[in-house]
Motif scaffolding. Structure first.
Motif, PDB file in Angstrom:
ATOM      1  N   UNK A 446       2.843   3.196  -5.226  1.00 31.60           N
ATOM      2  CA  UNK A 446       4.163   2.854  -6.009  1.00 31.60           C
ATOM      3  C   UNK A 446       3.647   1.221  -5.206  1.00 31.60           C
ATOM      4  N   UNK A 447       3.250   0.093  -5.228  1.00 26.95           N
ATOM      5  CA  UNK A 447       3.505  -0.555  -4.847  1.00 26.95           C
ATOM      6  C   UNK A 447       5.077  -1.409  -4.598  1.00 26.95           C
ATOM      7  N   UNK A 448       5.701  -1.273  -5.263  1.00 24.96           N
ATOM      8  CA  UNK A 448       6.824  -2.277  -5.027  1.00 24.96           C
ATOM      9  C   UNK A 448       8.577  -1.232  -4.783  1.00 24.96           C
ATOM     10  N   UNK A 449       8.191  -0.387  -4.262  1.00 24.77           N
ATOM     11  CA  UNK A 449       9.131   0.232  -3.482  1.00 24.77           C
ATOM     12  C   UNK A 449       9.348  -0.950  -2.365  1.00 24.77           C
ATOM     13  N   UNK A 450      11.151  -1.392  -2.548  1.00 19.23           N
ATOM     14  CA  UNK A 450      11.714  -1.962  -1.262  1.00 19.23           C
ATOM     15  C   UNK A 450      11.673  -1.028   0.102  1.00 19.23           C
TER      16      UNK A 450
END
Ligand SMILES: [Zn+2]
Length: 484
Positions: A446-450
């Motif tokens: 899940x590379x786009x979790x802030x």
């Protein structure tokens, strides 16, 4: 408060008026329209990222806020690295200014883009006339406000330039006050090796008389592991000689690349994608190509080390090359060739040793840089991860050093004289974060979790993150190269 200069932490108030810091110290008698109680938090300069791939984001309506970076506490980014910066510097900066952006942003003119403009995808040596044309484009870019020239000497077509050709272009960047930023020719053992590449970069600094900055410094692949020590010695010696040599680094063991860039030899890309596809299909060329790709796969650490993270074929995302080869009952290189034929794919390439990462991180000329790109967690996590893993868990660097290498040190290398430190008169790029709770949430799955833990972010005096939430502000500025 950690002021970003490298000085120790102290208790202090920070006062802001307009877009500037007007007070650092005792603010108990000051009046303010808004007071933020930051007790329990660390107040520091906004972080500066010298290497991000956000040209498209910043120019798009949906992503111009650059929230991936704001949530890490980053208030300034530099893009156009790896030789890929646009030819039209002035128009790029003007567009950002006109539409608004969430963080400050600056840009490099890219040597790869410039070479393609003048010579296409040719692997020929440049004629003196072509060199003159390229120099004129570089000079114009820097005059229009580019930070300097970036190179991607590992990639086609940047890699087709000799050192001498690069030096000529770097002289044009230097003459107009620019710096040199490089994804070096080789971080592994593909061609001139990691140490050969560092020597090449230092030679460019010396002969073009230009400050040089090494992008995402690393020892890539099992054959290069352990070479951080010798690399550091070379750079220390160059710095002792008086050359400006610095580097940035992201705190992950996987790099971000593509199947093509990591496995295909550069000679096979000469002439562009059509020529590459013709070579893949040519039975007189294919065996040599396959053989070299097998060698390159070994350099990367084998088919298990390449994880597909982006590309047209969504069914491949999240799979290792080894797994794809097994499913298709072909060799990993044959599977890779299929992917290249179908338009290519982005990979996370697991190829760094923790010891080398830590060695580089301890150097006082190595700063934090995400190299953020889609599909790799570094885009959303880098700055938070450095504090969570390397300050809090492993204690490789102190919090003061992590802040300095993410702000003041970077401002110094980029010659931003009025950002990167909390000082009266400087631009009010200020953040407050919870040093114990700051964390990267982005993963390879899940590379786009802030990131979390950054509570307040002020960009040029305006709140962009307030109480952990994005305010909608587009307070960033398009930054022209500062004078040097
Ligand atoms: Zn790069």
């Amino acid at each position: 408060m950690i002021d970003g200069s490298g000085s120790t932490a102290r208790a202090a108030d920070v006062g802001i008026a307009g877009d500037r810091i007007v007070l650092v110290g005792d603010g108990s008698k000051a009046q303010a329209a808004r007071v933020i109680d930051a007790r329990g938090l660390v107040v520091s300069p906004g972080f500066i990222d010298p290497h991000v791939h956000v040209l498209e984001d910043l120019s798009s309506a949906a992503k111009k806020s650059n929230e991936a970076y704001l949530f890490q506490g980053v208030t300034t980014v530099v893009t156009g690295n790896d030789g890929q910066g646009p030819i039209q510097t002035g128009a790029t900066l003007a567009k950002w200014k006109q539409q608004g952006i969430g963080t400050n942003a600056a840009v490099y003119i890219g040597q790869g883009t410039v070479r393609r403009e003048v010579m296409g995808m040719s692997d020929a040596a440049a004629s003196s006339e072509q060199v003159a044309k390229m120099k004129a484009l570089v000079a114009r870019g820097v005059e229009e406000g580019a930070m300097g020239m970036s190179t991607g000497l590992y990639y086609a077509p940047g890699s087709y330039a000799s050192t001498e050709e690069v030096i000529e272009l770097a002289k044009a960047a230097a003459a107009t006050g620019g710096i040199y930023d490089s994804h070096m020719r080789d971080e592994d053992t593909y061609s001139i090796g990691l140490l050969g590449s560092i020597r090449e970069t230092i030679r460019i600094a010396r002969e073009a008389k230009i400050p040089v900055h090494i992008s995402h410094i690393k020892a890539l692949g099992p054959e290069a592991w352990g070479k951080s020590t010798a690399a550091i010695e070379l750079i220390r010696a160059a710095r002792a000689e008086g050359l400006e040599v610095t580097a940035d680094q992201y705190p992950y063991e996987a790099s971000g690349s593509s199947v093509t860039a990591s496995l295909i030899p550069r000679w096979a890309e000469a002439g562009g994608n059509g020529a590459l596809l013709a070579r893949i299909g040519d039975p007189s060329v294919r065996p040599k190509l396959v053989h070299e790709m097998e060698e390159n796969l070994k350099r990367r650490g084998g088919a298990d080390s390449l994880l597909i993270i982006s590309g047209g074929d969504r069914s491949l995302i999240g799979k290792r090359l080894s797994e794809i080869a097994r499913e298709k009952r072909v060799s990993p290189v044959e599977a890779a060739l299929e992917i290249v034929k179908n338009g290519g794919a982005g990979v996370a390439s697991f190829n760094m040793s923790e010891t080398d990462i830590e060695n580089f991180m301890r150097e006082d000329w190595v700063m934090t840089g995400s190299d953020g790109s889609e599909g790799h967690p570094r885009k959303y996590g880098t700055f938070a991860r450095k504090v969570r893993v390397y300050v809090n868990e492993k204690k490789i660097v102190s919090l003061v050093s992590a802040v300095h290498s993410s702000s003041g040190l970077t401002a110094q290398a980029l010659h931003f004289a009025d950002r990167g430190v909390l000082r009266e008169g400087y631009f009010a790029d200020v953040i407050a974060f919870d040093a114990a709770a700051i964390a990267d949430l982005a993963t390879y799955e899940h590379p786009d979790l802030p990131a979390t833990g950054v509570k307040y972010v002020v960009v040029n005096g305006r709140l962009a993150i307030d109480g952990g939430k994005y305010t909608g502000a587009l307070a960033g500025r398009a930054l022209s190269r500062p004078p040097r």
